[in-house]
Design a protein around this motif. Sequence first.
Motif, PDB file in Angstrom:
ATOM      1  N   GLY A 164      56.673  43.332  49.990  1.00 20.20           N
ATOM      2  CA  GLY A 164      55.344  43.931  49.948  1.00 20.20           C
ATOM      3  C   GLY A 164      55.366  45.382  49.494  1.00 20.20           C
ATOM      4  N   CYS A 165      56.326  46.157  49.995  1.00 29.16           N
ATOM      5  CA  CYS A 165      56.429  47.570  49.593  1.00 29.16           C
ATOM      6  C   CYS A 165      56.772  47.700  48.110  1.00 29.16           C
ATOM      7  N   VAL A 166      57.689  46.867  47.624  1.00 26.42           N
ATOM      8  CA  VAL A 166      58.041  46.902  46.210  1.00 26.42           C
ATOM      9  C   VAL A 166      56.842  46.534  45.350  1.00 26.42           C
TER      10      VAL A 166
ATOM     11  N   LEU B  27      55.030  48.955  42.574  1.00 24.96           N
ATOM     12  CA  LEU B  27      54.908  48.571  41.171  1.00 24.96           C
ATOM     13  C   LEU B  27      53.458  48.599  40.700  1.00 24.96           C
ATOM     14  N   ILE B  28      52.550  48.141  41.548  1.00 27.53           N
ATOM     15  CA  ILE B  28      51.126  48.168  41.186  1.00 27.53           C
ATOM     16  C   ILE B  28      50.665  49.600  40.964  1.00 27.53           C
ATOM     17  N   TYR B  29      51.114  50.505  41.834  1.00 18.14           N
ATOM     18  CA  TYR B  29      50.712  51.910  41.691  1.00 18.14           C
ATOM     19  C   TYR B  29      51.281  52.522  40.417  1.00 18.14           C
ATOM     20  N   LEU B  30      52.557  52.246  40.126  1.00 11.96           N
ATOM     21  CA  LEU B  30      53.192  52.843  38.956  1.00 11.96           C
ATOM     22  C   LEU B  30      52.665  52.253  37.647  1.00 11.96           C
TER      23      LEU B  30
ATOM     24  N   SER C 150      49.651  50.826  37.220  1.00 10.94           N
ATOM     25  CA  SER C 150      48.187  50.688  37.229  1.00 10.94           C
ATOM     26  C   SER C 150      47.536  51.014  35.887  1.00 10.94           C
ATOM     27  N   PRO C 151      48.038  51.996  35.092  1.00 11.43           N
ATOM     28  CA  PRO C 151      47.363  52.260  33.807  1.00 11.43           C
ATOM     29  C   PRO C 151      47.399  51.103  32.825  1.00 11.43           C
ATOM     30  N   ILE C 152      48.403  50.203  32.934  1.00 12.15           N
ATOM     31  CA  ILE C 152      48.502  49.108  31.964  1.00 12.15           C
ATOM     32  C   ILE C 152      48.189  47.750  32.582  1.00 12.15           C
ATOM     33  N   LEU C 153      47.997  47.698  33.892  1.00 16.02           N
ATOM     34  CA  LEU C 153      47.762  46.410  34.550  1.00 16.02           C
ATOM     35  C   LEU C 153      46.329  45.923  34.421  1.00 16.02           C
ATOM     36  N   THR C 154      45.406  46.847  34.130  1.00 18.80           N
ATOM     37  CA  THR C 154      43.981  46.499  34.165  1.00 18.80           C
ATOM     38  C   THR C 154      43.620  45.292  33.308  1.00 18.80           C
ATOM     39  N   PRO C 155      43.942  45.255  31.995  1.00 19.89           N
ATOM     40  CA  PRO C 155      43.535  44.088  31.193  1.00 19.89           C
ATOM     41  C   PRO C 155      44.194  42.798  31.654  1.00 19.89           C
ATOM     42  N   PHE C 156      45.405  42.886  32.187  1.00 20.77           N
ATOM     43  CA  PHE C 156      46.091  41.685  32.655  1.00 20.77           C
ATOM     44  C   PHE C 156      45.432  41.123  33.915  1.00 20.77           C
ATOM     45  N   LEU C 157      45.051  42.003  34.835  1.00 15.53           N
ATOM     46  CA  LEU C 157      44.384  41.541  36.046  1.00 15.53           C
ATOM     47  C   LEU C 157      43.010  40.956  35.730  1.00 15.53           C
ATOM     48  N   LEU C 158      42.258  41.635  34.854  1.00 14.30           N
ATOM     49  CA  LEU C 158      40.937  41.133  34.496  1.00 14.30           C
ATOM     50  C   LEU C 158      41.043  39.792  33.778  1.00 14.30           C
ATOM     51  N   ALA C 159      42.011  39.681  32.858  1.00 10.06           N
ATOM     52  CA  ALA C 159      42.212  38.408  32.164  1.00 10.06           C
ATOM     53  C   ALA C 159      42.629  37.313  33.138  1.00 10.06           C
TER      54      ALA C 159
ATOM     55  N   ALA D  23      38.836  52.651  45.857  1.00  7.09           N
ATOM     56  CA  ALA D  23      40.283  52.633  45.639  1.00  7.09           C
ATOM     57  C   ALA D  23      40.641  51.985  44.305  1.00  7.09           C
ATOM     58  N   PHE D  24      40.069  50.825  44.018  1.00  9.53           N
ATOM     59  CA  PHE D  24      40.380  50.144  42.766  1.00  9.53           C
ATOM     60  C   PHE D  24      39.801  50.891  41.572  1.00  9.53           C
ATOM     61  N   GLY D  25      38.648  51.538  41.761  1.00 14.95           N
ATOM     62  CA  GLY D  25      38.119  52.366  40.688  1.00 14.95           C
ATOM     63  C   GLY D  25      39.033  53.532  40.369  1.00 14.95           C
ATOM     64  N   GLN D  26      39.643  54.124  41.412  1.00 18.02           N
ATOM     65  CA  GLN D  26      40.577  55.219  41.195  1.00 18.02           C
ATOM     66  C   GLN D  26      41.839  54.748  40.478  1.00 18.02           C
ATOM     67  N   LEU D  27      42.321  53.541  40.832  1.00 17.61           N
ATOM     68  CA  LEU D  27      43.568  53.036  40.246  1.00 17.61           C
ATOM     69  C   LEU D  27      43.371  52.481  38.839  1.00 17.61           C
ATOM     70  N   PHE D  28      42.298  51.697  38.642  1.00 20.69           N
ATOM     71  CA  PHE D  28      42.155  50.944  37.399  1.00 20.69           C
ATOM     72  C   PHE D  28      40.909  51.292  36.602  1.00 20.69           C
TER      73      PHE D  28
END
Length: 353
Positions: A18-20, A24-27, A29-38, A315-320
């Motif tokens: 869980g910690c890992v 990873l999600i925090y680090l 986050s700038p590139i995860l957005t389109p993948f999560l939305l897709a 929180a999610f708005g701040q990250l993504f």
Amino acid sequence: MSKKYSVDLYYLWWLIIGCVGITLIYLLSPILTPFLLAAVIAYICNPLVTHMAVRKIPRTMGTILVMLLLLSLSAALVLIMVPLFEKEASRLVIKIPAYLEMLGGGVIPWLESHLGVNLNPDIDMLKHAMTEHWQSAGGVAAKILPSLTSGGIAVVEFLMNLLLVPVVLFYMLRDWELLIQQIDGMIPRYWYKQVSQLTRETDRILAQFLRGQLSVILLMSICYITGLWLAGLEFALPIGLLAGILVFVPYLGMIVGLMLATFAAMMQFHEWGCVIPVWVVFAIGQLLEGMVITPWLVGDRVGLHPVVVIFSLLAFGQLFGFFGILLALPVSAVLLVWLRHIRQQYLESNLYN
């Protein structure tokens, strides 16, 4: 190794994973957005592609058909809504002088007589200034935009993410079953039973939440638009649509819609008696949403507290960014299921007892 230490080691592994994952999600986050939305869109649309595959339509062809359907619906929505909003905005601009006249002839004298507030605005100057600024807005924007370097980069990043979503969506939809099989094969057999149970419950909650929430937004938009139209409000379409879309945040849609509709009704009817039907519309809409529509379509099993909803959106708005706001509630619903299991495991652990 004793059973007690074996169980504790088991929970330690889950804590490390869980910690890992959170790191990873925090680090990333700038590139995860389109993948999560897709991934969210693919999850919603996968049953339709699977149904086509059962009907002997290849998944690649089914994926293309579903994406064309989504594109057609999006284009139709834009082509229908943009002219309507443009028309409403034009009507608002035309009525601004009359609204300012009402402000100077009715609202300000009432404030001065009842509240003792001394206001002496120059209404003619305000009308002249607003007219000039409205006409020159394009020139001002053209001068300001080149200097907004950070804003331009943000817009480019937003457009890049927007273009990346359909590409990722295509491959996720086409290979959804294969991806699920590969993930299933990587789960350690010792954890397989618990992970399978958690996955089934997550799938059930997420499906109920996502498809139900989309239905709630659609129905509430129709209810608010129809009710405000019957009440005779000129700006029924944009206000009703905004109030319907914002219902995914508890009470926000009703509060924002009620404030805008009250202001618009006062500007249109010039008397409080005509505002009462607008208030009745939102009162009925809130009762329908809370007692009928949401329990029927979403149910009470998700159980997201309003405070959790607000925190998740921030929180999610701040990250993504903007897409994070769209992802906040479905991801929070999934995390809620996991936290319930973690709490249950903790209550049964040696650490708690």
